[in-house]
Scaffold this motif. Sequence first.
Motif, PDB file in Angstrom:
ATOM      1  N   TRP A  95      10.195  49.629  13.634  1.00 51.54           N
ATOM      2  CA  TRP A  95      11.704  50.873  14.253  1.00 51.54           C
ATOM      3  C   TRP A  95      11.197  52.019  13.436  1.00 51.54           C
ATOM      4  CZ3 TRP A  95      12.968  50.447  19.392  1.00 51.54           C
ATOM      5  CH2 TRP A  95      13.635  49.180  19.703  1.00 51.54           C
ATOM      6  N   THR A  96      11.293  53.163  13.750  1.00 45.80           N
ATOM      7  CA  THR A  96      11.501  54.571  12.718  1.00 45.80           C
ATOM      8  C   THR A  96      12.834  54.878  12.894  1.00 45.80           C
ATOM      9  OG1 THR A  96      10.676  55.425  14.279  1.00 45.80           O
ATOM     10  CG2 THR A  96       8.992  55.290  13.088  1.00 45.80           C
ATOM     11  N   HIS A 109      14.183  55.517  16.511  1.00 47.38           N
ATOM     12  CA  HIS A 109      13.285  55.374  17.331  1.00 47.38           C
ATOM     13  C   HIS A 109      11.887  54.516  17.375  1.00 47.38           C
ATOM     14  CE1 HIS A 109      14.457  59.197  17.996  1.00 47.38           C
ATOM     15  NE2 HIS A 109      14.734  59.352  16.865  1.00 47.38           N
ATOM     16  N   SER A 110      11.490  54.343  18.399  1.00 45.60           N
ATOM     17  CA  SER A 110      10.317  52.696  18.182  1.00 45.60           C
ATOM     18  C   SER A 110       8.908  53.712  17.590  1.00 45.60           C
ATOM     19  CB  SER A 110      10.040  52.656  19.022  1.00 45.60           C
ATOM     20  OG  SER A 110       8.910  51.837  19.761  1.00 45.60           O
ATOM     21  N   GLY A 111       8.616  52.566  16.942  1.00 45.89           N
ATOM     22  CA  GLY A 111       7.554  52.744  16.406  1.00 45.89           C
ATOM     23  C   GLY A 111       5.974  52.831  16.693  1.00 45.89           C
ATOM     24  N   THR A 113       2.587  53.367  18.777  1.00 44.40           N
ATOM     25  CA  THR A 113       2.673  54.278  19.053  1.00 44.40           C
ATOM     26  C   THR A 113       1.830  54.981  21.265  1.00 44.40           C
ATOM     27  OG1 THR A 113       0.296  53.298  19.258  1.00 44.40           O
ATOM     28  CG2 THR A 113       0.814  54.567  17.209  1.00 44.40           C
ATOM     29  N   ALA A 123       7.887  57.038  20.957  1.00 43.38           N
ATOM     30  CA  ALA A 123       8.839  57.513  19.389  1.00 43.38           C
ATOM     31  C   ALA A 123       9.546  58.389  19.219  1.00 43.38           C
ATOM     32  CB  ALA A 123       7.409  58.320  18.015  1.00 43.38           C
ATOM     33  N   ASP A 124       9.634  59.468  20.572  1.00 42.50           N
ATOM     34  CA  ASP A 124      10.762  60.225  21.107  1.00 42.50           C
ATOM     35  C   ASP A 124      11.891  60.171  21.711  1.00 42.50           C
ATOM     36  OD1 ASP A 124       8.614  61.945  19.430  1.00 42.50           O
ATOM     37  OD2 ASP A 124       7.878  62.857  21.569  1.00 42.50           O
TER      38      ASP A 124
END
Length: 125
Positions: A95-96, A109-111, A113, A123-124
């Motif tokens: 997680w970011t 946000h999800s890490g 790709t 990620a958005d």
Amino acid sequence: MVKRVANKRGFTLVELLVVLSIIALLLSIATPRYFQHIERSKEAVLRENLATLRDALDQYNADKGRWPDSLETLAGARYLRNVPTDPITERNDTWTSEPGEEGGVRDVHSGATGAGADGKPYADW
């Protein structure tokens, strides 16, 4: 004494090939749909996990007056049972986080790709 010979019949090679080709055709139709459903279900779980994390972040901020230092802090303070797994990366440490004004984790946000079915990057979300 008269011996009767049983007329044993089996499947011919052509019959077996026809059956196998029909099975292969059905699998070629069903397999892509199966993988589309798997991807859609992972995206639904990701949306739900993000909503749960964001709700826990808001509750923590409302109770303590500050943002938590990390997602593990949320779990340690019992706002979450544990940090949920990102279904795209299949890990819970990717997680970011987006920092708040005074520090801490304000948003997550999800890490992963890549992008979802709607074309928006994970990620958005």
